[in-house]
Design a protein around this motif. Sequence first.
Motif, PDB file in Angstrom:
ATOM      1  N   PRO A  27       0.838  -1.194   0.000  1.00  0.00           N
ATOM      2  CA  PRO A  27       0.000   0.000   0.000  1.00  0.00           C
ATOM      3  C   PRO A  27       0.877   1.249   0.000  1.00  0.00           C
ATOM      4  N   GLN A  28       0.304   2.348  -0.529  1.00  0.00           N
ATOM      5  CA  GLN A  28       1.102   3.545  -0.754  1.00  0.00           C
ATOM      6  C   GLN A  28       1.705   4.133   0.520  1.00  0.00           C
ATOM      7  N   VAL A  29       0.940   4.148   1.608  1.00  0.00           N
ATOM      8  CA  VAL A  29       1.429   4.778   2.835  1.00  0.00           C
ATOM      9  C   VAL A  29       2.691   4.076   3.328  1.00  0.00           C
ATOM     10  N   GLN A  30       2.598   2.775   3.302  1.00  0.00           N
ATOM     11  CA  GLN A  30       3.746   2.001   3.735  1.00  0.00           C
ATOM     12  C   GLN A  30       4.936   2.278   2.814  1.00  0.00           C
ATOM     13  N   ALA A  31       4.623   2.357   1.502  1.00  0.00           N
ATOM     14  CA  ALA A  31       5.693   2.567   0.537  1.00  0.00           C
ATOM     15  C   ALA A  31       6.358   3.915   0.755  1.00  0.00           C
ATOM     16  N   LEU A  32       5.613   4.895   1.278  1.00  0.00           N
ATOM     17  CA  LEU A  32       6.209   6.219   1.474  1.00  0.00           C
ATOM     18  C   LEU A  32       7.162   6.220   2.671  1.00  0.00           C
ATOM     19  N   MET A  33       6.908   5.352   3.646  1.00  0.00           N
ATOM     20  CA  MET A  33       7.743   5.368   4.850  1.00  0.00           C
ATOM     21  C   MET A  33       8.985   4.489   4.725  1.00  0.00           C
ATOM     22  N   ALA A  34       8.803   3.285   4.206  1.00  0.00           N
ATOM     23  CA  ALA A  34       9.949   2.397   4.084  1.00  0.00           C
ATOM     24  C   ALA A  34      10.623   2.615   2.734  1.00  0.00           C
ATOM     25  N   ASP A  35      11.830   2.140   2.588  1.00  0.00           N
ATOM     26  CA  ASP A  35      12.496   2.187   1.293  1.00  0.00           C
ATOM     27  C   ASP A  35      11.706   1.274   0.364  1.00  0.00           C
ATOM     28  N   TRP A  36      11.042   1.881  -0.650  1.00  0.00           N
ATOM     29  CA  TRP A  36      10.154   1.063  -1.477  1.00  0.00           C
ATOM     30  C   TRP A  36      10.926   0.274  -2.525  1.00  0.00           C
ATOM     31  N   SER A  37      12.214   0.553  -2.684  1.00  0.00           N
ATOM     32  CA  SER A  37      12.999  -0.268  -3.613  1.00  0.00           C
ATOM     33  C   SER A  37      14.385  -0.489  -3.030  1.00  0.00           C
ATOM     34  N   PRO A  38      14.469  -1.313  -1.975  1.00  0.00           N
ATOM     35  CA  PRO A  38      15.742  -1.502  -1.274  1.00  0.00           C
ATOM     36  C   PRO A  38      16.864  -1.975  -2.194  1.00  0.00           C
ATOM     37  N   ASN A  39      16.502  -2.670  -3.290  1.00  0.00           N
ATOM     38  CA  ASN A  39      17.554  -3.137  -4.196  1.00  0.00           C
ATOM     39  C   ASN A  39      17.739  -2.198  -5.376  1.00  0.00           C
ATOM     40  N   GLY A  40      17.113  -1.008  -5.284  1.00  0.00           N
ATOM     41  CA  GLY A  40      17.238  -0.060  -6.381  1.00  0.00           C
ATOM     42  C   GLY A  40      16.383  -0.487  -7.565  1.00  0.00           C
ATOM     43  N   ILE A  41      16.487   0.312  -8.623  1.00  0.00           N
ATOM     44  CA  ILE A  41      15.703   0.068  -9.835  1.00  0.00           C
ATOM     45  C   ILE A  41      16.705  -0.109 -10.950  1.00  0.00           C
ATOM     46  N   ASN A  42      16.548  -1.148 -11.749  1.00  0.00           N
ATOM     47  CA  ASN A  42      17.537  -1.299 -12.818  1.00  0.00           C
ATOM     48  C   ASN A  42      17.144  -0.475 -14.041  1.00  0.00           C
ATOM     49  N   SER A  43      18.044  -0.419 -15.017  1.00  0.00           N
ATOM     50  CA  SER A  43      17.810   0.530 -16.105  1.00  0.00           C
ATOM     51  C   SER A  43      16.636   0.096 -16.989  1.00  0.00           C
ATOM     52  N   THR A  44      16.372  -1.211 -17.070  1.00  0.00           N
ATOM     53  CA  THR A  44      15.204  -1.670 -17.840  1.00  0.00           C
ATOM     54  C   THR A  44      13.923  -1.133 -17.216  1.00  0.00           C
ATOM     55  N   GLU A  45      13.864  -1.234 -15.888  1.00  0.00           N
ATOM     56  CA  GLU A  45      12.665  -0.764 -15.187  1.00  0.00           C
ATOM     57  C   GLU A  45      12.531   0.747 -15.304  1.00  0.00           C
ATOM     58  N   MET A  46      13.661   1.468 -15.103  1.00  0.00           N
ATOM     59  CA  MET A  46      13.591   2.932 -15.148  1.00  0.00           C
ATOM     60  C   MET A  46      13.200   3.414 -16.541  1.00  0.00           C
ATOM     61  N   THR A  47      13.710   2.758 -17.569  1.00  0.00           N
ATOM     62  CA  THR A  47      13.344   3.126 -18.940  1.00  0.00           C
ATOM     63  C   THR A  47      11.831   3.008 -19.118  1.00  0.00           C
ATOM     64  N   PHE A  48      11.274   1.959 -18.537  1.00  0.00           N
ATOM     65  CA  PHE A  48       9.833   1.705 -18.587  1.00  0.00           C
ATOM     66  C   PHE A  48       9.065   2.806 -17.849  1.00  0.00           C
ATOM     67  N   TYR A  49       9.520   3.157 -16.632  1.00  0.00           N
ATOM     68  CA  TYR A  49       8.825   4.196 -15.863  1.00  0.00           C
ATOM     69  C   TYR A  49       8.907   5.552 -16.557  1.00  0.00           C
ATOM     70  N   LEU A  50      10.087   5.853 -17.147  1.00  0.00           N
ATOM     71  CA  LEU A  50      10.213   7.140 -17.847  1.00  0.00           C
ATOM     72  C   LEU A  50       9.288   7.170 -19.065  1.00  0.00           C
ATOM     73  N   ALA A  51       9.127   6.013 -19.731  1.00  0.00           N
ATOM     74  CA  ALA A  51       8.205   5.956 -20.878  1.00  0.00           C
ATOM     75  C   ALA A  51       6.773   6.212 -20.407  1.00  0.00           C
ATOM     76  N   GLN A  52       6.421   5.708 -19.231  1.00  0.00           N
ATOM     77  CA  GLN A  52       5.083   5.964 -18.677  1.00  0.00           C
ATOM     78  C   GLN A  52       4.881   7.456 -18.434  1.00  0.00           C
ATOM     79  N   ILE A  53       5.847   8.073 -17.764  1.00  0.00           N
ATOM     80  CA  ILE A  53       5.718   9.489 -17.406  1.00  0.00           C
ATOM     81  C   ILE A  53       5.638  10.352 -18.663  1.00  0.00           C
ATOM     82  N   ARG A  54       6.572  10.081 -19.611  1.00  0.00           N
ATOM     83  CA  ARG A  54       6.629  10.851 -20.834  1.00  0.00           C
ATOM     84  C   ARG A  54       5.314  10.737 -21.615  1.00  0.00           C
ATOM     85  N   SER A  55       4.795   9.520 -21.728  1.00  0.00           N
ATOM     86  CA  SER A  55       3.577   9.302 -22.506  1.00  0.00           C
ATOM     87  C   SER A  55       2.368   9.923 -21.819  1.00  0.00           C
TER      88      SER A  55
END
Length: 209
Positions: A27-55
């Motif tokens: 859930p979002q609240v929990q995600a805001l308090m804890a590190d929601w991506s403790p292992n970081g985000i790889n470049s494949t995932e980030m490319t995908f998220y940037l495509a979402q934002i841009r579109s």
Amino acid sequence: MKLANLLALLISSILYATVKTEHSEKPQVQALMADWSPNGINSTEMTFYLAQIRSFIQGFQQGLYNNNSFKLSSACLQSSFVNPAIQVEDAFSAGNTFKILAVMSPMIQIAYNLQKSCNLNELIWMLLSVCEKGSCNSSTVVSNATKNLFSFTGSFNNIAESFTDSKKTSFTNLALISQQYNDIGVEFGKMLKLLTSFNRDKAVARKFY
Ligand SMILES: *[C@@H]1O[C@H](CO)[C@@H](O)[C@H](O)[C@H]1NC(C)=O
Ligand SMILES: *[C@@H]1O[C@H](CO)[C@@H](O)[C@H](O)[C@H]1NC(C)=O
Ligand SMILES: *[C@@H]1O[C@H](CO)[C@@H](O)[C@H](O)[C@H]1NC(C)=O
Ligand SMILES: *[C@@H]1O[C@H](CO)[C@@H](O)[C@H](O)[C@H]1NC(C)=O
């Protein structure tokens, strides 16, 4: 920092938090308090998220301007922003103030790109100019919303449909995710256009920005 910079940063953070949480089960609240991506985000995932934002940003403007041929510059959140965005995400997800200060430079690069290449500068000033003229106060918005209830129901259905489909989209299918988020953006843009009677030509003619 100028107001437009701040707004761009704020909007990008909100958009980012939105796209980021939908692929996780937390859930979002929990995600805001804890590190929601403790292992970081790889470049494949980030490319995908940037495509979402841009579109989303592109679709939103297509809907708001009522112009499906509106296209963002190819420089908007281009691939060279993947690494800066990973650094920024890493600092924010950890919620570490020192890390956040250390990523000021990639953050400013991204904010500058959003303003200049993703047209947020113009968009925000046009929206502010609409509100400045009093056509986006709560009473007109509520009365317009009531008048357009039928069309909003259609928009919400389309959004829910695209959003459900987008959750099944693979991280490597950038064309599909871009289409889905473009569609979502169009519906939000159309709703804002109805709510505020936005008219791009009028906003441009006012030379508010
Ligand atoms: C990046 O993350 C995706 C999705 O979680 C995964 O499928 C892919 O193997 C990862 N890529 C690398 C290089 O770790
Ligand atoms: C729609 O957008 C395109 C691309 O930005 C532009 O060339 C065109 O003039 C716009 N059409 C209208 C009706 O504003
Ligand atoms: C809201 O905007 C409308 C239309 O511009 C105006 O007639 C009305 O007085 C405004 N109401 C308030 C509370 O500002
Ligand atoms: C929304 O409200 C404004 C101000 O009252 C009005 O001028 C405009 O026509 C309305 N837009 C729609 C689509 O009903």
